[in-house]
Design an enzyme around this catalytic site. Structure first.
Site, short mmCIF file in Angstrom:
data_model
loop_
_atom_site.label_atom_id
_atom_site.label_comp_id
_atom_site.label_asym_id
_atom_site.label_seq_id
_atom_site.Cartn_x
_atom_site.Cartn_y
_atom_site.Cartn_z
N SER A 1 32.52 -27.37 41.00
CA SER A 1 32.32 -26.26 40.07
C SER A 1 30.84 -25.92 40.03
O SER A 1 30.01 -26.59 40.65
CB SER A 1 32.80 -26.65 38.67
OG SER A 1 32.00 -27.71 38.16
N LYS A 2 30.49 -24.88 39.28
CA LYS A 2 29.08 -24.47 39.21
C LYS A 2 28.20 -25.58 38.66
O LYS A 2 27.06 -25.74 39.08
CB LYS A 2 28.94 -23.21 38.37
CG LYS A 2 29.43 -21.96 39.08
CD LYS A 2 29.11 -20.70 38.29
CE LYS A 2 29.54 -19.46 39.08
NZ LYS A 2 29.24 -18.21 38.34
N ARG A 3 28.73 -26.37 37.72
CA ARG A 3 27.91 -27.45 37.16
C ARG A 3 27.67 -28.54 38.19
O ARG A 3 26.72 -29.30 38.10
CB ARG A 3 28.57 -28.03 35.91
CG ARG A 3 29.86 -28.78 36.15
CD ARG A 3 30.51 -29.21 34.83
NE ARG A 3 31.80 -29.83 35.04
CZ ARG A 3 31.97 -31.12 35.28
NH1 ARG A 3 30.92 -31.93 35.34
NH2 ARG A 3 33.18 -31.62 35.44
N HIS A 4 28.55 -28.63 39.20
CA HIS A 4 28.38 -29.61 40.26
C HIS A 4 27.46 -29.10 41.38
O HIS A 4 26.88 -29.88 42.11
CB HIS A 4 29.73 -29.96 40.89
CG HIS A 4 30.66 -30.70 39.99
ND1 HIS A 4 32.01 -30.37 39.89
CD2 HIS A 4 30.46 -31.73 39.14
CE1 HIS A 4 32.58 -31.20 39.03
NE2 HIS A 4 31.67 -32.02 38.57
N GLY A 5 27.40 -27.80 41.56
CA GLY A 5 26.63 -27.26 42.67
C GLY A 5 27.33 -26.17 43.45
O GLY A 5 26.90 -25.81 44.54
#
Length: 487
Positions: free
Chosen positions: A256-260
């Site tokens: 996800s975006k929080r992961h990259g």
């Protein structure tokens, strides 16, 4: 679908012709990190065997495809240094060729017209779901006379796929993968509006482009079985398949975006170097012993499909930052300056620096680079550490620096100003000697002198080496800044 291990077969055993790979993104959004890795793997494999990597923009989804997304994909590939061979190929422009192939299949009896209505298809899905069966077309028009079609109905064209036996893909990453044909239905080749489907277009384009190796994410693995049916119906050679695992977050969940899960342009704006990002991406799923740092040529020389693992790779921002820090520390100072200048337009919060970048400040930034790059993990951190070069007088103090500026400290800064004023010529060595002499004469440790200097000259409690800062700013600027904070 069953999988079993198979020994790796060298590329030349499949094709005696030139190796041709392709990167085929859909322009419905940015070039995400997974797509960038897929492009890199295709690029490396082609380079390794002296072949070509082609670029095909799969823009058949006219509602979602945008020029902005196409530009982002091209810019992202160029920034990463992943060049393609020949002109960019746009899939939608080849629709006439796709229809031509469908007409050929119809003429040979390998495809048929299907007049099933949307309501009938919905009922098929609902019935299959209620009975716990696979959601598949039931073949009702497979052998039905087209004359029975409702008046004015426009048919979809479906492939007459095999209904018995099995379909096998000898995948270079996943191993031997087997599907029972009874679980694969007659896929649509041409929609009722006359537009080719993705499944058909991919096969025709890969064949016409002489693609020998398809390297893509394993979310396309089931597509491989369906596409093989099209290849076999047309009597075409099936390319070598290599389906690479997707990238997951550090916790093993979907990226996800929080992961990259960001676009390549976001990594550029975050201050990562393209060489570092390439190096990081190549190690997401591929290994070569314990080696972590690879030059581009080392990647090309060593990359092969047999060393790609089957497990999903996990994205780790901390590891990327550390690797980027290594590339910054080992970069040529002039090249790093160029990277900084190229980055400035992508970081609006640093517009002031861009406006103040001139021959003088550029020379100062270059002179400060050895000290700046030792502490920075990203170009953003490096630029932030260099703000003292571009700061206006009087300096704006951050909270920690402001706390240092007591009346006693300001008095000391005044004394430091006087001690530095006669230093000529001005250099890191000369200013250090003067400060050591001042500290010794006043019974102070050098640190007690260095921190007030740092605060007065940079507005912060951290900076590159203070004597390097003195040298970079020059005599007049340093004395003026010290005078501003003195009492």
């Amino acid at each position: 679908m069953l999988r079993a291990a198979i020994p790796f077969s060298h590329a030349s055993l499949y094709f005696m012709s030139q190796i041709v790979t392709r990167f085929a993104p859909s322009p419905t959004g940015f070039l995400h990190i997974g797509g960038a890795r897929t492009a890199l793997f295709n690029w490396l494999y082609a380079k390794r065997f002296g072949g070509k990597m082609l670029l095909r923009i799969e823009d058949t989804d006219r509602e979602r495809s945008t020029q902005g997304a196409i530009d982002a994909i091209l810019d992202g590939l160029n920034w990463l240094g992943l060049s393609w061979d020949g002109d960019v190929i746009y899939q939608f422009a080849r629709a006439a060729r796709h229809r031509e192939v469908v007409e050929q299949l119809l003429a040979q009896g390998k495809a048929y017209r299907c007049y099933a209505t949307p309501e009938e298809l919905t009922q098929m899905r609902e019935s299959a779901k209620a009975e716990g069966r696979a959601l598949r077309y039931d073949g009702r028009w497979r052998d039905k006379d087209p004359s029975l079609a409702p008046p004015g109905a426009k048919p979809a064209i479906r492939l007459r796929a095999p209904q018995t036996g099995e379909t096998v893909i000898e995948d270079q990453v996943q191993g031997r993968v087997v599907w029972q044909n009874e679980n694969l239905d007659d896929l649509v080749l041409l929609r009722s509006d006359g537009n080719p489907t993705y499944m058909l277009a991919v096969v025709v384009d890969d064949h016409d482009m002489d693609v020998t190796h398809i390297i893509r994410g394993d979310d396309h693995l089931t597509n491989a079985a369906r596409q093989k049916h099209i290849y076999e119906a047309l009597g075409w050679q099936v390319p070598v398949m290599a389906h690479i695992p997707l990238i997951h977050g550090p916790d093993g969940s979907k990226l996800s975006k929080r992961h990259g899960a960001l676009g390549v342009e976001a990594y550029r704006a975050l201050g990562y170097l393209p060489a570092a990002l390439r190096n990081y991406l190549v190690r997401l799923g591929w290994s070569h012993g314990d080696q972590e740092i690879f030059s581009t040529q080392e990647m090309i020389d060593n990359f092969d499909l047999s060393s790609i693992g089957r497990s999903a790779a996990r994205f780790d921002f901390a590891k990327l930052e550390n690797l980027n820090g290594h590339y910054i520390r080992t970069a040529d100072d002039k090249a790093l300056l160029t990277s900084v200048e190229e980055l400035l337009p992508f970081i609006p919060q640093n517009e002031t620096i861009g406006e103040k970048l001139n021959d003088t400040t550029r020379a100062q930034l270059l002179a400060a680079m050895p000290g700046l790059k030792e502490r920075a993990k990203t170009l953003i951190e490096l630029i932030d550490s260099a703000k003292f070069i571009f700061a206006d007088r009087p300096l704006e103090m951050d909270a920690k620096a402001a706390a240092v500026l007591t009346p006693e400290t300001r008095s000391l800064i005044g004394q430091l100003h006087d001690a530095l004023k006669p230093v000529m010529p001005w250099s890191a060595e000369a200013t250090e000697a003067a400060m050591r002499q001042f500290a010794e004469a006043n019974g102070l440790k050098l640190g007690a002198v260095a921190q007030p200097l740092r605060v007065a000259l940079t507005g912060r409690t951290t900076s590159p080496g203070i004597f390097d800062v003195l040298a970079v700013l020059g005599r007049d600027a340093c004395l003026a800044r010290l005078q501003d904070q003195a009492r």
